[in-house]
Design an enzyme around this catalytic site. Structure first.
Site, mmCIF file in Angstrom:
data_model
loop_
_atom_site.group_PDB
_atom_site.id
_atom_site.type_symbol
_atom_site.label_atom_id
_atom_site.label_comp_id
_atom_site.label_asym_id
_atom_site.label_seq_id
_atom_site.Cartn_x
_atom_site.Cartn_y
_atom_site.Cartn_z
ATOM 1 C CD GLU A 23 -1.059 0.492 3.690
ATOM 2 O OE1 GLU A 23 -1.486 1.649 3.675
ATOM 3 O OE2 GLU A 23 -1.298 -0.337 4.587
ATOM 4 C CE LYS A 157 -4.010 1.456 11.190
ATOM 5 N NZ LYS A 157 -4.445 0.554 10.128
#
Length: 302
Positions: A23, A157
């Site tokens: 990414e 996360k």
């Protein structure tokens, strides 16, 4: 066709050589300059050292690119006005001719479109805390439920609602496997405190699961390979718990809501751990990129 696949990536795909998608949001929005470009080049170099071809993905002047050269990486790292693009943003970005860095969902979509099967990232998005109030859930989950790609990550996360995210992935039919662990990693932490149902012990085993997905004509969903950050490089769990609790209180006191919550919490963690959270993040990404290259090699040689 609007998609631009670099010559190096196209030749590798055609020759069935290993390719790893990367990414670009970490480059444009995740790290300060000039460290962002240094890390982008380092991650590509890690992929190459492990025998695979890196395919960093971004949108430049309205053209989605799968595989960037050094000049294009420099644009993503240094150009003002680079937008952050999820998969829902791709059509208007292409139509408007803008440039943007791709998130997990956009990267996965474009990688799959180009024929790249393995993607390495840091941590996935997921279900946000207080979901019952905000209905805030990352677009990553829905996209991965309908995209055949293998994502190597360090879990989700830790600022998110981890058990709710795992439940949501189960509901969506997305396979989650721990890599050499029966615990789901927590991004900065090697253990989020929650188990996984499946453990894979080698790149070859991961590739076998990928082949089984195809052989069973299973729904076009992703395979998540949850690869924990090395224990010696994780953020100290006690420090993580204290700083995250402080960050959540500060977020509530300052009235931070919606899309602003995640960057606020991540920035708070970096500042109040003296950069230790960023070091753990980068250690996780490096490990994921290395493992992804090995999985891509096992996938293409099997």
């Amino acid at each position: 066709m609007v998609l631009v696949v670099s010559e190096e990536v196209r030749e590798a795909i055609d020759a069935r050589r290993p390719v790893v998608a990367l990414e670009s949001t970490i480059i444009a929005h995740g790290l300060p300059r000039p460290r962002n470009l240094q890390v982008a080049l380092e991650l590509e170099d890690v992929v190459r050292r492990e025998g695979a071809v890196p395919a960093t993905i971004a949108v430049l002047d309205g053209r989605p690119h799968v595989g960037l050269d050094k000049e294009q990486l420099e644009r993503v790292a240094n150009e003002e006005g680079i937008r952050k693009l999820g998969h829902r943003d791709l059509p208007p970005a292409v139509a408007a001719g803008v440039s943007g860095a791709t998130t997990v969902s956009a990267t996965a979509q474009l990688a799959a479109l180009a024929g790249v099967r393995v993607f390495a990232t840091g941590g996935l998005g997921g279900v946000h805390r207080e979901w019952t109030v905000t209905q805030d859930e990352s677009a990553d989950l829905g996209l991965l439920a309908r995209t055949r790609i293998t994502v190597v990550c360090a879990g989700v996360k830790s600022i998110l609602d981890v058990p709710a995210t795992l439940q949501r992935l189960e509901t969506l039919g997305v396979t989650v496997a721990g890599y050499r662990t029966d615990r789901f990693p927590g991004f900065y932490l090697c253990d989020s405190g929650h188990p996984v149902d499946w453990t894979l012990h080698s790149p070859e085993q991961v590739a076998d699961v990928m082949r089984a997905q195809d052989a069973l004509a299973a729904p076009e969903s992703a395979l998540i390979v949850a690869n924990p950050v090395p224990r010696e490089k994780q953020l100290d769990p006690g420090l993580h718990a204290r700083v995250l609790a402080d960050a959540l209180r500060a977020c509530e006191e300052e009235g931070i809501t919606g899309q602003a919550v995640t960057p606020f919490l991540l920035d708070h963690l970096v500042r109040h751990t003296d950069g230790a959270s960023l070091s753990a993040n980068l250690a996780a990404v490096r490990g994921n990129v290395r493992l992804a290259a090995h999985i891509a090699a096992a996938w293409t040689t099997g």
